[in-house]
Design a protein around this motif. Structure first.
Motif, PDB file in Angstrom:
ATOM      1  N   LYS A  80       0.834  -1.212   0.000  1.00 33.01           N
ATOM      2  CA  LYS A  80       0.000   0.000   0.000  1.00 33.01           C
ATOM      3  C   LYS A  80       0.863   1.254   0.000  1.00 33.01           C
ATOM      4  N   ASN A  81       1.926   1.270   0.826  1.00 29.54           N
ATOM      5  CA  ASN A  81       2.820   2.430   0.880  1.00 29.54           C
ATOM      6  C   ASN A  81       3.528   2.645  -0.454  1.00 29.54           C
ATOM      7  N   GLN A  82       3.985   1.557  -1.092  1.00 24.90           N
ATOM      8  CA  GLN A  82       4.646   1.690  -2.390  1.00 24.90           C
ATOM      9  C   GLN A  82       3.681   2.235  -3.437  1.00 24.90           C
ATOM     10  N   PHE A  83       2.451   1.770  -3.413  1.00 20.02           N
ATOM     11  CA  PHE A  83       1.444   2.258  -4.356  1.00 20.02           C
ATOM     12  C   PHE A  83       1.182   3.743  -4.147  1.00 20.02           C
ATOM     13  N   GLU A  84       1.048   4.170  -2.883  1.00 20.73           N
ATOM     14  CA  GLU A  84       0.800   5.584  -2.596  1.00 20.73           C
ATOM     15  C   GLU A  84       1.977   6.456  -3.024  1.00 20.73           C
ATOM     16  N   GLN A  85       3.214   5.984  -2.803  1.00 22.63           N
ATOM     17  CA  GLN A  85       4.393   6.749  -3.221  1.00 22.63           C
ATOM     18  C   GLN A  85       4.451   6.863  -4.739  1.00 22.63           C
ATOM     19  N   ALA A  86       4.163   5.769  -5.448  1.00 21.72           N
ATOM     20  CA  ALA A  86       4.168   5.809  -6.912  1.00 21.72           C
ATOM     21  C   ALA A  86       3.091   6.764  -7.423  1.00 21.72           C
ATOM     22  N   ALA A  87       1.931   6.777  -6.785  1.00 23.55           N
ATOM     23  CA  ALA A  87       0.852   7.685  -7.197  1.00 23.55           C
ATOM     24  C   ALA A  87       1.262   9.141  -6.987  1.00 23.55           C
ATOM     25  N   LYS A  88       1.949   9.432  -5.876  1.00 26.51           N
ATOM     26  CA  LYS A  88       2.413  10.805  -5.630  1.00 26.51           C
ATOM     27  C   LYS A  88       3.450  11.226  -6.663  1.00 26.51           C
ATOM     28  N   ILE A  89       4.369  10.327  -7.006  1.00 22.35           N
ATOM     29  CA  ILE A  89       5.399  10.649  -8.002  1.00 22.35           C
ATOM     30  C   ILE A  89       4.750  10.910  -9.352  1.00 22.35           C
ATOM     31  N   MET A  90       3.810  10.060  -9.746  1.00 19.24           N
ATOM     32  CA  MET A  90       3.136  10.265 -11.030  1.00 19.24           C
ATOM     33  C   MET A  90       2.346  11.565 -11.032  1.00 19.24           C
ATOM     34  N   GLU A  91       1.732  11.902  -9.918  1.00 16.69           N
ATOM     35  CA  GLU A  91       0.970  13.146  -9.825  1.00 16.69           C
ATOM     36  C   GLU A  91       1.898  14.353  -9.973  1.00 16.69           C
ATOM     37  N   ARG A  92       3.075  14.294  -9.317  1.00 21.85           N
ATOM     38  CA  ARG A  92       4.046  15.389  -9.443  1.00 21.85           C
ATOM     39  C   ARG A  92       4.532  15.537 -10.875  1.00 21.85           C
ATOM     40  N   GLU A  93       4.852  14.403 -11.531  1.00 26.67           N
ATOM     41  CA  GLU A  93       5.326  14.453 -12.916  1.00 26.67           C
ATOM     42  C   GLU A  93       4.255  15.004 -13.840  1.00 26.67           C
ATOM     43  N   THR A  94       3.012  14.597 -13.629  1.00 30.04           N
ATOM     44  CA  THR A  94       1.912  15.080 -14.458  1.00 30.04           C
ATOM     45  C   THR A  94       1.713  16.574 -14.270  1.00 30.04           C
ATOM     46  N   SER A  95       1.774  17.036 -13.032  1.00 31.39           N
ATOM     47  CA  SER A  95       1.574  18.472 -12.793  1.00 31.39           C
ATOM     48  C   SER A  95       2.733  19.288 -13.349  1.00 31.39           C
ATOM     49  N   SER A  96       3.970  18.746 -13.300  1.00 32.70           N
ATOM     50  CA  SER A  96       5.101  19.492 -13.861  1.00 32.70           C
ATOM     51  C   SER A  96       5.002  19.541 -15.381  1.00 32.70           C
ATOM     52  N   ARG A  97       4.524  18.471 -16.026  1.00 31.17           N
ATOM     53  CA  ARG A  97       4.340  18.488 -17.488  1.00 31.17           C
ATOM     54  C   ARG A  97       3.267  19.491 -17.881  1.00 31.17           C
ATOM     55  N   GLN A  98       2.180  19.531 -17.117  1.00 27.92           N
ATOM     56  CA  GLN A  98       1.118  20.487 -17.408  1.00 27.92           C
ATOM     57  C   GLN A  98       1.627  21.915 -17.232  1.00 27.92           C
ATOM     58  N   GLN A  99       2.463  22.144 -16.230  1.00 30.51           N
ATOM     59  CA  GLN A  99       3.030  23.471 -16.003  1.00 30.51           C
ATOM     60  C   GLN A  99       3.933  23.859 -17.170  1.00 30.51           C
ATOM     61  N   GLN A 100       4.720  22.904 -17.683  1.00 27.40           N
ATOM     62  CA  GLN A 100       5.590  23.192 -18.830  1.00 27.40           C
ATOM     63  C   GLN A 100       4.762  23.531 -20.057  1.00 27.40           C
ATOM     64  N   ARG A 101       3.672  22.811 -20.274  1.00 25.70           N
ATOM     65  CA  ARG A 101       2.795  23.092 -21.417  1.00 25.70           C
ATOM     66  C   ARG A 101       2.184  24.481 -21.291  1.00 25.70           C
ATOM     67  N   GLN A 102       1.764  24.855 -20.087  1.00 24.55           N
ATOM     68  CA  GLN A 102       1.186  26.179 -19.878  1.00 24.55           C
ATOM     69  C   GLN A 102       2.237  27.255 -20.121  1.00 24.55           C
ATOM     70  N   ASP A 103       3.477  27.009 -19.695  1.00 24.97           N
ATOM     71  CA  ASP A 103       4.540  27.988 -19.915  1.00 24.97           C
ATOM     72  C   ASP A 103       4.791  28.179 -21.404  1.00 24.97           C
ATOM     73  N   ILE A 104       4.788  27.113 -22.170  1.00 27.03           N
ATOM     74  CA  ILE A 104       5.028  27.207 -23.616  1.00 27.03           C
ATOM     75  C   ILE A 104       3.866  27.922 -24.295  1.00 27.03           C
ATOM     76  N   GLU A 105       2.637  27.602 -23.890  1.00 23.81           N
ATOM     77  CA  GLU A 105       1.464  28.203 -24.523  1.00 23.81           C
ATOM     78  C   GLU A 105       1.326  29.675 -24.180  1.00 23.81           C
ATOM     79  N   THR A 106       1.810  30.110 -23.044  1.00 22.41           N
ATOM     80  CA  THR A 106       1.612  31.496 -22.633  1.00 22.41           C
ATOM     81  C   THR A 106       2.795  32.397 -22.983  1.00 22.41           C
ATOM     82  N   ARG A 107       3.815  31.875 -23.636  1.00 25.93           N
ATOM     83  CA  ARG A 107       4.944  32.738 -24.002  1.00 25.93           C
ATOM     84  C   ARG A 107       4.514  33.738 -25.075  1.00 25.93           C
ATOM     85  N   PRO A 108       5.039  34.936 -25.014  1.00 23.95           N
ATOM     86  CA  PRO A 108       4.725  35.928 -26.047  1.00 23.95           C
ATOM     87  C   PRO A 108       5.340  35.541 -27.392  1.00 23.95           C
ATOM     88  N   ALA A 109       4.835  36.104 -28.437  1.00 26.68           N
ATOM     89  CA  ALA A 109       5.282  35.774 -29.786  1.00 26.68           C
ATOM     90  C   ALA A 109       6.756  36.119 -29.994  1.00 26.68           C
TER      91      ALA A 109
END
Length: 114
Positions: A80-109
């Protein structure tokens, strides 16, 4: 002579009552503090012993804020602990990818390549 009530010692309950009446409030306070510490140490000592005994028997325990104290096998708790840790890591990676996408989309021309 031995049965004479004037010579015999007072009953034990009256001796205890006299000793209680003679004790100062400060003495009674510290006696109460000593009792609290004594029972606390006994409780926590027994709890630690029980925890070690359960671990040696292969049973783990944890406190869940929603369900309270939970008991399970050590293997299930590790899984259970390993599953919860893996879920937290995946959540962090997903949120960092979404943040990178937002940074690219919001850059000025002006930052886009020509």
């Amino acid at each position: 002579p031995e049965s004479d009530p004037d010579i015999s010692a007072p009953a034990s309950s009256s001796v205890e009552e006299e000793e209680t009446e003679k004790k100062s409030p400060l003495y009674l306070f510290f006696d109460g503090v000593e009792m609290v510490f004594s029972y606390s140490f006994q409780f926590w000592g027994n709890a630690v012993f029980l925890g070690i005994f359960l671990n040696l028997c292969g049973i783990g325990y944890y406190f869940d804020s929603k369900k309270g104290l939970q008991f399970d096998s050590l293997a299930n708790i590790r899984e259970k602990n390993q599953f919860e840790q893996a879920a937290k890591i995946m959540e962090r990676e997903t949120s960092s990818r979404q943040q990178q996408r937002q940074d690219i989309e919001t850059r000025p021309a002006s930052f886009l390549p020509e």
